[in-house]
Design a protein around this motif. Sequence first.
Motif, PDB file in Angstrom:
ATOM      1  N   GLU A  55     -33.325  30.362  -8.061  1.00 13.07           N
ATOM      2  CA  GLU A  55     -32.560  31.129  -9.064  1.00 13.07           C
ATOM      3  C   GLU A  55     -31.141  30.572  -9.192  1.00 13.07           C
ATOM      4  O   GLU A  55     -30.593  30.438 -10.290  1.00 13.07           O
ATOM      5  N   ALA A  56     -30.554  30.256  -8.044  1.00 11.67           N
ATOM      6  CA  ALA A  56     -29.172  29.743  -8.048  1.00 11.67           C
ATOM      7  C   ALA A  56     -29.103  28.415  -8.783  1.00 11.67           C
ATOM      8  O   ALA A  56     -28.235  28.189  -9.628  1.00 11.67           O
ATOM      9  N   PHE A  57     -30.041  27.529  -8.482  1.00 12.44           N
ATOM     10  CA  PHE A  57     -30.060  26.204  -9.121  1.00 12.44           C
ATOM     11  C   PHE A  57     -30.345  26.353 -10.612  1.00 12.44           C
ATOM     12  O   PHE A  57     -29.706  25.726 -11.455  1.00 12.44           O
ATOM     13  N   LYS A  58     -31.303  27.224 -10.939  1.00 14.47           N
ATOM     14  CA  LYS A  58     -31.641  27.426 -12.352  1.00 14.47           C
ATOM     15  C   LYS A  58     -30.433  27.964 -13.117  1.00 14.47           C
ATOM     16  O   LYS A  58     -30.141  27.545 -14.236  1.00 14.47           O
ATOM     17  N   ASN A  59     -29.702  28.859 -12.443  1.00 12.92           N
ATOM     18  CA  ASN A  59     -28.490  29.411 -13.061  1.00 12.92           C
ATOM     19  C   ASN A  59     -27.486  28.299 -13.368  1.00 12.92           C
ATOM     20  O   ASN A  59     -26.839  28.309 -14.424  1.00 12.92           O
ATOM     21  N   MET A  60     -27.361  27.325 -12.473  1.00  2.00           N
ATOM     22  CA  MET A  60     -26.452  26.201 -12.724  1.00  2.00           C
ATOM     23  C   MET A  60     -26.854  25.467 -13.994  1.00  2.00           C
ATOM     24  O   MET A  60     -26.030  25.129 -14.839  1.00  2.00           O
ATOM     25  N   LEU A  61     -28.152  25.213 -14.148  1.00  2.00           N
ATOM     26  CA  LEU A  61     -28.636  24.469 -15.312  1.00  2.00           C
ATOM     27  C   LEU A  61     -28.525  25.310 -16.587  1.00  2.00           C
ATOM     28  O   LEU A  61     -28.301  24.780 -17.685  1.00  2.00           O
TER      29      LEU A  61
END
Length: 472
Positions: A248-254
Motif C-alpha cells: 500500500e505504501a509503495f502503491k501510494n508513492m506511485l
Amino acid sequence: MAFPAGGSDNILLITDSYKVTHHFQYPENTTVVYSYFESRGGKFPSTVFFGLQYILKRWLIGPVVTKEKIQEAKELYSLHFGNDYFNEEGWNYILEHHKGYLPLRIKSVAEGSLVPFKNVLFTVENTDPKCFWLTNYFETLLVQVWYPMTVATNSRYQKEIIAKYLDETADNMDGLPFKLHDFGFRGSSSVESAGIGGCAHLVNFMGTDTIAGISTARRYYGCQMAGFSIPAAEHSTITTWGKDGEYEAFKNMLTKFPKGLVACVSDSYNIWNACEKVWGEQLKDIIEARDGTLVVRPDSGDPPEVVVKVLDILGKKFGTKINSKGFKMLPPFLRIIQGDGISYETLDTILTNMKKNGWSADNVAFGSGGALLQRLDRDTQKCAFKCSYALINGKEVNVFKQPITDPGKKSKKGRLNLELQDGEYVTMTEGTGDPKKDLLITVFENGKLLRDYTFDEVRSNAEIDLVKNRIK
Ligand SMILES: O=C1OCCC/C1=C\Nc1ccccc1
C-alpha cells in the motif's frame, strides 16, 4: 545581494586568543607582514580551491570595525586575560584612518581551480604599514577555507571515479552531474557548516537534499538554483503503513507521484521481497506504464553485494538491454539509488562489483552524507597558513620555518606568485615571479571585494576535462 556592512558579528572576536597578544611580539618597526595559504599534501594530490568568497562576504567586507565592537572586545579580552593586552590603539587607528574597513590585500587563485599541493592558494598582506599585526589576526578565520575546499575536493575525486566507470560501462556521461546526491545536512556540525559544505559539493554535482547549500550558493555565489531533488520516501512514510502495508505504501508513492522521478526506500523489512514481489510483481504493471522513473533505494547491507543483488532481481523481473559498451541496463523507468555507506573509499568497490556482474554504472546514483560533509578535517589536505615575507626597518626579510623535527612542515620564502608553466602550476618564491603571469588575483583590498565569482564560473573552473582525464 548587498551585504550588511559588517553585520552584527564582532570581527574582533573572530580569532584565537593568543593572536590578541601578537602585536607585542613582532620586531620593532615591522611594517609589512605577508602570509600565504597552501595545502602541504594529504589525501588527494590536488585541491579544488573553493569557499574564500563566502568568508570574505560573510565576515570581512565593508566597515567591519566600529566603536561598539572595539569597546566590546576591550571588555571581553580584559576579562579573558585578566589583563589589558587588547590592541585598542591599533583598532582605533583602523576605525579613524580607514573608516572601519580592513587595510588588507588578499590575492587568490580563481575559485574552482584544481591545484596540486604545495602551491600557494592565497596570500594576505597589510596595506597600511601601521597594521602589520592585522595580517595574521585573520589567519584563524581564513584558514577555515580548509572546509569548503576539502569538501569540494573529496566530492570531485568521487566524480572522477564515477566518470571512469561511466566511461567504461555507459553509453554516455550525461547522467554524471546527478550521480552523487548530498544526504549530509543532518550529519553536519551546524546549519552554517551544512550550507558551506553543501555548496562546496554543488561545485561538482547538481543533486542535493541539503537546502542550506542551495541557500549559500544563492547568497554568496549569485546562483539562483544550484541543485535539484525529487520526491522521495523515508522509512517513516513507509513503516507507518505497517509491516504488512508495504505494498500500500509503495502503491501510494506511485499514485501520489504519477509522473517523473520518484524514489522509494525499500529495505524497511525485506528488500529482496520488496524488489521480487512488490515492485517486481504486484506493482509491475503500474511501474511499466508510468510516465517516469521509479528509483529503488536500498539502505542497508553490504553495499557492493546489495546493489548487485537488487539489480539482478529487478533485471530478472523487468528485463534488461545491453548498451553500446556491452553492459546491462534496466528499462528507463527503473533505477537505483544507493545512499548508505557511500564515500570516496567505497564507491570503487560498488562500481567494480557492478561491472564484474555486467551492470552499467548508469543504472545507479549514490547518496552520501557524513562522509561527504563531515568526515574531513584540516589535516585531510594539510592546510596551512604561514608568514613568508616581512618588511622590518625598511629591510625585506624572507621569512620561513624549517623544523628539524618535520621537514614536511617547511614553509615557502618571500613573496609568492602562482604561474602556469607548460600547463602545470608552479609557485615562484622569493619574489622571483613575473607579476604579469601571476594567477593570484586580488579578490579583497581595503574592505572591498574586487572579484565576485559566479557559481557558473566556479563550476567551469572545476570542470573535469573528461578527455584529459579519460582513464585508460
Ligand atoms: O532517496 C532519495 O532519492 C533522491 C532524492 C533524495 C533522496 C533521499 N534523500 C535523503 C536525504 C537525507 C537523508 C537520507 C535521504
